[in-house]
Design a protein around this motif. Sequence first.
Motif, PDB file in Angstrom:
ATOM      1  N   PRO A  34      84.493  -1.470-118.424  1.00  0.00           N
ATOM      2  CA  PRO A  34      85.035  -0.127-118.216  1.00  0.00           C
ATOM      3  C   PRO A  34      85.235   0.592-119.554  1.00  0.00           C
ATOM      4  CG  PRO A  34      86.148  -1.675-116.790  1.00  0.00           C
ATOM      5  CD  PRO A  34      85.275  -2.493-117.696  1.00  0.00           C
ATOM      6  N   SER A  62      75.970   6.529-110.698  1.00  0.00           N
ATOM      7  CA  SER A  62      77.104   7.450-110.559  1.00  0.00           C
ATOM      8  C   SER A  62      77.464   7.654-109.094  1.00  0.00           C
ATOM      9  CB  SER A  62      76.785   8.800-111.216  1.00  0.00           C
ATOM     10  OG  SER A  62      75.827   9.538-110.469  1.00  0.00           O
ATOM     11  N   GLY A  65      79.710   5.110-108.003  1.00  0.00           N
ATOM     12  CA  GLY A  65      81.009   5.141-108.668  1.00  0.00           C
ATOM     13  C   GLY A  65      81.107   4.202-109.854  1.00  0.00           C
ATOM     14  N   GLN A  68      80.366   7.467-114.964  1.00  0.00           N
ATOM     15  CA  GLN A  68      80.728   8.882-114.876  1.00  0.00           C
ATOM     16  C   GLN A  68      79.832   9.662-115.822  1.00  0.00           C
ATOM     17  OE1 GLN A  68      84.726   9.912-116.059  1.00  0.00           O
ATOM     18  NE2 GLN A  68      84.688  11.833-114.898  1.00  0.00           N
ATOM     19  N   THR A  75      78.295   9.544-121.297  1.00  0.00           N
ATOM     20  CA  THR A  75      78.323   8.878-119.991  1.00  0.00           C
ATOM     21  C   THR A  75      79.040   7.544-120.176  1.00  0.00           C
ATOM     22  OG1 THR A  75      76.287   9.910-119.208  1.00  0.00           O
ATOM     23  CG2 THR A  75      76.887   7.793-118.217  1.00  0.00           C
ATOM     24  N   THR A  76      80.016   7.263-119.330  1.00  0.00           N
ATOM     25  CA  THR A  76      80.822   6.053-119.508  1.00  0.00           C
ATOM     26  C   THR A  76      80.896   5.233-118.222  1.00  0.00           C
ATOM     27  OG1 THR A  76      82.841   7.292-118.981  1.00  0.00           O
ATOM     28  CG2 THR A  76      82.272   7.066-121.311  1.00  0.00           C
ATOM     29  N   THR A  78      82.864   3.430-115.440  1.00  0.00           N
ATOM     30  CA  THR A  78      84.167   3.729-114.863  1.00  0.00           C
ATOM     31  C   THR A  78      85.066   2.494-114.824  1.00  0.00           C
ATOM     32  OG1 THR A  78      83.348   3.247-112.643  1.00  0.00           O
ATOM     33  CG2 THR A  78      83.238   5.548-113.382  1.00  0.00           C
ATOM     34  N   SER A  81      88.061   0.480-109.536  1.00  0.00           N
ATOM     35  CA  SER A  81      88.910   1.206-108.601  1.00  0.00           C
ATOM     36  C   SER A  81      89.420   0.241-107.531  1.00  0.00           C
ATOM     37  CB  SER A  81      88.124   2.345-107.942  1.00  0.00           C
ATOM     38  OG  SER A  81      88.774   2.805-106.776  1.00  0.00           O
ATOM     39  N   HIS A 164      81.724  -2.966-106.120  1.00  0.00           N
ATOM     40  CA  HIS A 164      83.061  -2.840-106.709  1.00  0.00           C
ATOM     41  C   HIS A 164      83.855  -4.129-106.513  1.00  0.00           C
ATOM     42  CE1 HIS A 164      82.733   1.405-107.722  1.00  0.00           C
ATOM     43  NE2 HIS A 164      82.097   1.560-106.582  1.00  0.00           N
ATOM     44  N   GLY A 226      91.400   1.730-113.132  1.00  0.00           N
ATOM     45  CA  GLY A 226      91.606   3.150-113.334  1.00  0.00           C
ATOM     46  C   GLY A 226      92.935   3.596-112.746  1.00  0.00           C
TER      47      GLY A 226
END
Length: 226
Positions: A34, A62, A65, A68, A75-76, A78, A81, A164, A226
């Motif tokens: 992240p 993206s 998810g 970003q 651009t990173t 994320t 979540s 995820h 996050g």
Amino acid sequence: MKDFPPLDSGRGPTVTDQIFGLLYDRVVNLTLPPGAKLSEIEVAAQMGVSRQPVRDAFYRLSQLGFIQIRPQRATTVTPISEEAVLQAYFIRTALEESCIRVATERLTDDHFDALAHLLDLQAREIEAGNRTGFHALDDQFHHDICAYAGLEFVWTLVKENKGHMDRARYLSLSYGADTAFAEHGQILDALRRRDAGAAVAAIRQHLSRIEGIIARLRVDQPQVFG
């Protein structure tokens, strides 16, 4: 930014698919943690491709998810979540519980032997401390149950939704691989006995460990969320 290998330009997956697959794996296994920055230009140069397939792969990531994309900014990757992990858990549990019921009726002795062999391979990876190898064999175990039951499309749906969940699970393998391995054995034992109730209970217990994993990671590695 991590180095990326040149792509195989031979027959097989498209260039975009190859880039997407490599980046997907590196996000899941935290090689790209992240907050890591990604450059379309640098990835294209390192992999020896034009920017368009990289741009397309970034867009797909993206949409999941995983990254970003911000115009005129880096651009990173994320953070993980918790909401996305729990949604993936809900979807995966519903699909695999239904699949395991069918598997108890359809799998043959040859299938059981093949799954037992996978468990032997998993044990070797645990002994070697190879999280990546164990994770791949973990996936294969679940995939093969679906495939042997004639429901490979179920695994396709699971794979589309579990990314995820995988990010959190991968972090837990340094201390949780032995438990996951033992639970695989319980699943196989229930399948061999053709006990649908026990098989469903075993897969439910196995997948529900994600809730405990999240709780522990919140304490041990809060920076990944996050």
